[in-house]
Write an enzyme that holds these catalytic residues in place. Structure first.
Site: not given
Length: 630
Positions: A105, A118, A346, A423, A428-429, A433, A456, A458, A469
């Site tokens: 950063y 973001p 950030h 999700k 269910s499988h 998710p 990538y 995070s 992260t």
């Protein structure tokens, strides 16, 4: 299959358990957290070579294997750096965090706008005029102050991941903090711990800045009605033509610049005493509230995408890019037409703590307000912040406008609500998710480009003290096998399902490894930084072409789940890449996809469409293929 780790969020509308500060509670919690481990050297070296398999040619891979053997040989440079890193881990609270904030950063010199900060798009609110905007904004301020009470009193409920408590330090860094531009490196200041702590917020309207005290003389937050009155004062005093041309110069646009340019312009700006005081008031404020004019008119289909543009960069100098102070850690954005969201710088925090705060605020604004009797005490007028615009500062503003407009034109952002399922289908499988969505992304990219790329995602390291992260590398040997087989008519469906399950399982395993502090990327970075610290020449493994490929993330992705039906968005991290963020809800998934128009190979709308098709095709395959019980 590896059991998914779920982030357990407490009910953020819990009232503080004590009206007074529980002194030391935060510190004792933090001290109970483990330190970030330094993974074993051989483990990281082996996993690094495995991570390269789907994204580099065999010849390159062979060269990397040879370099890696040399790097990790007994008595070699790798062992020396590993010892140095382990020593650093013993004498610091977190061996990575300071390096990471500096490198990722504060020393990153591209504009924070699009490239780093973001945006977050909230559902469109139910108002479409100035009065509605002001009323909602007043409730929003009150909601943030309500959350701030928990931070101030150290009564913020602790979050858990997979049964383990998480580091809460990021919550204590987002309010009353700001980034300060420098000539080669920026810094971050936090005034929350100052004496006295800030009692005001920054309000921006029509490119003009105001300091608004949000606490009364008795230290009690202003009521929603009092805040509404104050915001009306701000809007009425900044709607009519200002007294001097200086008052309309859009000083906020300077914060959109390349960081080196802004560092120089900042020194020009704060030479003047009035400017220095105004900037200091903005930097010390609790947060910024940007009251925007209406957005450009777009089709219903593009409303969310247009809102994402406002949250990410404001649309350029003709729209709202100057109605911001992008160095401020937290900016809430409220448009006159019901468009709402946030932008955050950030450096101090990741997405989940910001989203938790916003979840709380949105829930607070929806509550019925109890009637509060109007205060008989007169409120002081909000303070207009003045700037003296010299010819030098005027020139910097014009340059910033041009650069911002080029960037705004270049970025394509698409927000898509995938409404076919959420999700609950992968669950269910018996699939994670997040891993399911990541494999759909791998499939979409492969369908578009006929190759795999460095990806990538995070991963939170908040199980550890001051954790930030690490990288989940979604492109794996298992994902490559799955995507190459999926559209192959010669393969049986049962085989494709088997490959899908293996790919999902591999992703889940890598995720668990990453959140446990055993991923490769931050460890490799630490070894490279240790060489710098020890004044050694950069080891050849870090000068290898494969290392540059591994870090060239053409897919930069993040899952930011939320209780609110919102989505976070960010720009690509490489010129020929995509930024993809998603929020899986129970029956739908919110996606944002970004790309640069200047790159002919990328197309945000096409990736969004291909991703939707991939998700549907994966579900169809699962539904149509009988499987043995897991």
């Amino acid at each position: 299959m590896a059991k998914p780790c779920r982030l357990v969020k407490p009910n953020h509308l819990m009232k503080p358990v004590s009206a007074t500060r529980v002194s030391g509670r935060y510190l004792s919690h933090q001290q109970g957290l483990p330190h970030l481990p330094v993974p074993p050297l051989q483990q990281t070296c082996e996993r690094y070579v495995a991570a390269l398999e789907p994204i580099v040619e065999e010849e390159e891979l062979q060269r990397t294997r040879e370099l890696m053997q040399d790097f990790q040989r007994a008595g070699g440079v790798g062992e020396r750096l590993q010892r140095g890193l382990e020593k650093r881990a013993r004498r610091t609270e977190n061996w990575l965090s300071e390096w990471w904030v500096q490198l990722a950063y504060l020393e990153y010199r591209l504009p924070v706008v699009v490239h780093s900060s973001p945006g977050l798009v909230l559902p469109r609110m139910n108002f479409s005029d100035k009065q509605g905007q002001i009323s909602f904004a007043a409730k929003l301020i009150a909601g943030v102050l309500d959350f701030k009470t928990m931070i101030d009193n150290e009564t913020l409920p602790v979050e858990f991941l997979g049964g383990k408590s998480l580091c809460m330090s990021q919550y204590y860094e987002v309010l009353s903090s700001c980034r300060i531009p420098g000539l080669k490196r920026d810094s971050v200041v936090n005034h929350a711990k100052g004496s006295p702590p800030p009692r005001h917020i920054t309000v921006v309207h029509n490119f003009q800045f105001f300091a608004l005290d949000v606490y009364g003389g008795d230290g009690v937050p202003l009521t929603v009605e009092q805040l509404r009155v104050q915001l009306e004062r701000i809007c009425s005093s900044s709607s009519s033509p200002p007294q001097s041309a200086d008052d309309v110069e859009p000083v906020g646009i300077l914060t959109t610049q390349h960081r080196d340019s802004w560092g120089k312009a900042y020194l020009n700006l704060v030479k003047d005493k009035t400017n220095r005081e105004s900037v200091s008031i903005i930097q010390r404020s609790i947060f910024a509230l940007c009251l925007d004019g209406a957005m450009p008119r777009v089709s219903d289909e593009m409303i969310r995408s247009s809102a994402a543009v406002q949250m990410l960069h404001g649309g350029g100098s003709e729209w709202n890019s100057a109605n911001r102070w992008f160095d401020k850690t937290l900016q809430f954005i409220v448009g006159e037409d019901g468009t709402c969201g946030a932008n955050y710088e950030h450096a101090p925090a990741e997405g989940p703590p910001i989203v938790a705060l916003i979840d709380h605020v949105v829930e607070y604004t929806r509550k019925l307000e109890t009637e509060t009797p109007p205060s008989s005490l007169p409120l002081p007028n909000p303070q207009k912040l003045h700037f003296n615009i010299t010819p030098e500062v005027k020139r910097d503003i014009e340059e910033a406008k041009q650069s911002m407009n080029i960037l705004a034109e270049d970025l394509d952002v698409r927000v898509v609500v995938f409404g076919h399922f959420g999700k609950s289908v992968p669950k269910s499988h018996k699939m994670s998710p997040d891993a399911f969505i990541q494999m759909a992304l791998q499939l979409a990219y492969y369908r578009m480009y006929q190759r795999c790329c460095a990806t990538y995602e995070s991963a939170s390291l908040r199980m550890f003290r001051l954790g930030r992260t690490d990288t989940i590398r979604s492109a794996s040997a298992a994902s490559a096998a799955f995507v190459k087989a999926f559209d192959d008519a010669g393969r049986q469906n049962t085989e494709k399902v088997d490959l899908m399950e293996r790919a999902v399982h591999a992703h889940r395993s890598y995720t668990n490894m990453a959140i446990s502090g055993q991923a490769i990327d931050r460890h490799l970075l630490g070894l490279k930084m240790q060489a710098v610290d020890e004044q050694l020449s950069t080891p050849r493994i870090f000068r290898d072409a494969a290392y540059a490929k591994a870090l060239h993330y053409q897919l930069s992705t993040s899952q930011v789940p939320s209780q609110t039906d919102c989505v976070m968005c960010f720009g690509p991290v490489v010129p020929d890449g995509y930024g993809v963020c998603y929020n899986p809800m129970s029956d739908h998934i919110n996606f944002s996809v970004s790309a640069f128009n200047a790159c002919e190979e990328t197309d945000a709308a096409r990736l969004a469409r291909t991703l939707e098709e991939s998700l549907l095709d994966m579900r169809t395959l699962l539904d149509q293929t009988p499987r043995a019980k897991l």
